[in-house]
Structure formats: C-alpha cells, structure tokens
Design a protein around this motif. Structure first.
Motif, PDB file in Angstrom:
ATOM      1  N   ARG A  26       0.796  -1.221   0.000  1.00 33.64           N
ATOM      2  CA  ARG A  26       0.000   0.000   0.000  1.00 33.64           C
ATOM      3  C   ARG A  26       0.829   1.272   0.000  1.00 33.64           C
ATOM      4  NH1 ARG A  26      -3.871  -2.893   4.359  1.00 33.64           N
ATOM      5  NH2 ARG A  26      -5.261  -3.961   2.880  1.00 33.64           N
ATOM      6  N   ILE A  30       0.452   5.148  -2.152  1.00 37.53           N
ATOM      7  CA  ILE A  30       0.303   6.516  -1.649  1.00 37.53           C
ATOM      8  C   ILE A  30       1.561   7.351  -1.887  1.00 37.53           C
ATOM      9  CG2 ILE A  30      -1.365   5.802   0.095  1.00 37.53           C
ATOM     10  CD1 ILE A  30       0.839   6.242   2.195  1.00 37.53           C
ATOM     11  N   LYS A  33       1.770  10.116  -4.500  1.00 36.03           N
ATOM     12  CA  LYS A  33       1.028  11.365  -4.291  1.00 36.03           C
ATOM     13  C   LYS A  33       1.655  12.273  -3.228  1.00 36.03           C
ATOM     14  CE  LYS A  33      -3.306   8.895  -5.281  1.00 36.03           C
ATOM     15  NZ  LYS A  33      -2.725   7.527  -5.291  1.00 36.03           N
ATOM     16  N   ASN A  34       2.730  11.844  -2.601  1.00 30.98           N
ATOM     17  CA  ASN A  34       3.344  12.626  -1.533  1.00 30.98           C
ATOM     18  C   ASN A  34       3.912  13.942  -2.083  1.00 30.98           C
ATOM     19  OD1 ASN A  34       4.899  13.629   0.602  1.00 30.98           O
ATOM     20  ND2 ASN A  34       5.614  11.607   1.211  1.00 30.98           N
TER      21      ASN A  34
END
Length: 333
Positions: A26, A30, A33-34
């Motif tokens: 996971r 994410i 998009k940091n």
C-alpha cells in the motif's frame, strides 16, 4: 545529584504503526502522491523525477519479499528499544521529538518548546467508520484504545530546565497544559504507546520544530541544546536516574543511506563538529527529524552507543521510504 544513565533513539514513522501488507503493497500507492519530496541534495522534486532517476534494480530493493523482511526486522528493533528503556530503572525519560501541526500551527510555531504540566494527555481513538482507509487506521493506533489517558510528567525538573535554558539565552516556549481536544504529538505518542507499552515512567517532552520553515533550529543550535541539557541535568540536586530518547528520523521521504550513516557515525564517534556542520538543506521534510538525534547525540557524549539497528525502509520503485534507525547507549549502573 541527577545522573544521565541511559539513552535511546527510535524512528517513529507511520510505517512503524502500519501492518505488513501496508509495507508490502500500500505504501507504493500513496507514495506517488506525496508532495514532500526532496532529492539527496535538498532540492524540491516529485515522485516522477525520483522514479526516472532510480538506479537499475530499484524495484528489487522494494519488492514485497524485502519489505516483509524489513517489517519483521523493525518489529524486533522496536521490541528491543522498548525492553531496554523499561529495564533501565529510570526515574524520568526526556523525549526529544518534533511537532507537525499537532500542538502548534504555522500561525504560531516555536522552534523549541518544553512541556512542564503535571501530566500530558493522549486522546482516545476516533470511532472506526466503514470508509476509513488504512492510513487513518495506522494513525489512530497511536491514540488510546478506549479513553483518554494522562501520562505523568516530571514537572519540577521540566520547569527548572526551561528557566535554566532561558538563562543560557535559549528562547524556550513553556507549556504547562494542553487546550481542550489537544493531545501529545505523534513523536511522543509513539514512545508511550509502542515503546513504553503502559510502563509508568514520568517524561519531559522537548518539542522541536524540525519540519516547518522558516524557523527550524540549525544543526549547530541542536548540538548546543544537547550540550546545555547534559550540563543542566548534572546540576539537578535530586538523586535521579535520567534517560533520554530521540524520537523520529532518519532520512525520509526519500531514503538517503549515505546521510543516515554519516549521522550515525558522527553520533557514535561523538563528533560534535560534524553534527553541528550538517547542511540544513539536507534536513527537510521527514529528514528534518534528524535534528532530534543531534540533540540527543550531543547530550549523551559521556555514554557509549552499545546497540544499533538500521533498516533502509525502501517502499517504492522510486526508492521512497524511511531510513529506520534504532539505538541504545550502554546504561550505567
């Protein structure tokens, strides 16, 4: 007289309150998009640029199999730090950690604060909702399972340290309590919830603004703070066994093993000059938490580092992640 008898360091990344499957699958989703990426030179960048610059074989460094191995190693390392803290027979533990718009906001964000109220609160978790994602669940783990909890603070020593540091020309924000709804930040929650695990031990929260420009303490100032704290603890007249822990770090959200090893080596060798001369440009975003280790490294120059676990927590093909570090200095009798 008080004696500084033990010291520790531990990363507190969200990785460390997440599950194995989060590590393996996971985070790589994410991380695309940091918005808080800086390259190893300290220049602002993004995921696409990091991915394009990744070396051959980078995908293998963040494979699910490697991530599973690192997850296990991190769990073992946290257990070891916690065991050592709990067995050190401390009367008080100074926690050097950072605040990321938890107690403070950028509208009023002090570079250094010390909490001196009688207790510091951690709040209960928000009730789970069907649409909660795994990131929220991980963050909620840092909170108390059912009801708010007040953790003891060594208030008299904390208040005295504030005054003494001010007399040495440190501008310290003094906190004697929390506003309604506030709770100790993630750096301190992690120590209480994961490392101490219910062990009743008074703490003194020392809070640095490592993350948010423009007023982060310089590496030189962090070293000076550590030096002052070492000298002041030795002047406290009460017979106390004092410990200190650096909470946070090391490099992230891009893993920089060279930077991490340079910091660890300088701390181990008690090389204050190298620590004080680190380039602040390299201490941005999550890597800013290295400042917490600089304070502790200088504070414990009279102790010898005895144990270290370093885990390069790569979690995507762009080699994003966290340089996870865990350390303990030899405890004095």
């Amino acid at each position: 007289m008080a004696r500084l008898v033990a010291a520790f360091g531990s990363s507190h990344s969200i990785m460390l309150v997440s599950q194995r499957e989060d590590w393996q699958h996971r985070f790589r989703e994410i991380d695309t998009k940091n918005p808080h990426y800086f390259d190893k030179a300290g220049n602002k960048t993004d995921y696409a640029a990091l991915l394009a610059a990744a070396p051959e074989g980078a995908a293998d460094m963040a494979s699910p199999e490697k991530m599973g191995e690192r997850y296990d190693a991190a769990q073992d390392a946290m257990d070891e730090v916690g065991r050592r803290v709990r067995e050190a027979r401390l009367d008080v533990l100074l926690i050097v950690g950072d605040d990321q718009t938890e107690l403070f906001r950028t509208s009023n964000n002090p570079p250094i604060a010390i909490f001196y109220g009688p207790t510091i609160r951690n709040t209960a978790r928000e009730p789970a909702a069907p649409n909660d994602n795994w990131v929220k669940s991980a963050r909620m783990w840092r909170h108390e399972p059912e009801v708010d909890r007040e953790y003891p603070v060594k208030a008299d020593l904390a208040e005295w340290l504030i005054r003494q540091l001010c007399d040495r020309d440190f501008d310290i924000t003094a906190m004697d309590g929390l506003e309604r709804g506030q709770f100790e930040g993630h750096a301190f929650q992690f120590v209480h919830r994961r490392l101490l695990q219910g062990h009743e031990l008074p703490v003194i929260p020392i809070i640095l603004n490592t993350f948010d420009p423009p007023n982060q303490p310089t590496p030189r100032r962090c070293v000076a703070l550590g030096r002052a704290l070492r000298e002041l603890v030795a002047q406290w007249p009460e017979d106390l066994r004092v410990g200190v822990i650096a909470s946070g770090g090391l490099s992230h959200f891009v893993v920089d093993e060279d930077l991490d090893q340079r910091v660890i080596r300088a701390i181990r060798e008690k090389d204050s000059k190298t620590l004080a001369s680190l380039d602040p440009k390299q201490l941005q975003a999550g890597s800013s938490e290295i400042r917490n280790w600089l304070v502790v490294g200088e504070m414990v120059r009279d102790l010898d580092m005895e144990w270290l676990a370093y885990i390069p927590g790569y979690r995507s093909d762009a080699l994003t992640g966290t340089g996870l570090a865990f350390a303990a200095w030899k405890t004095l009798d």
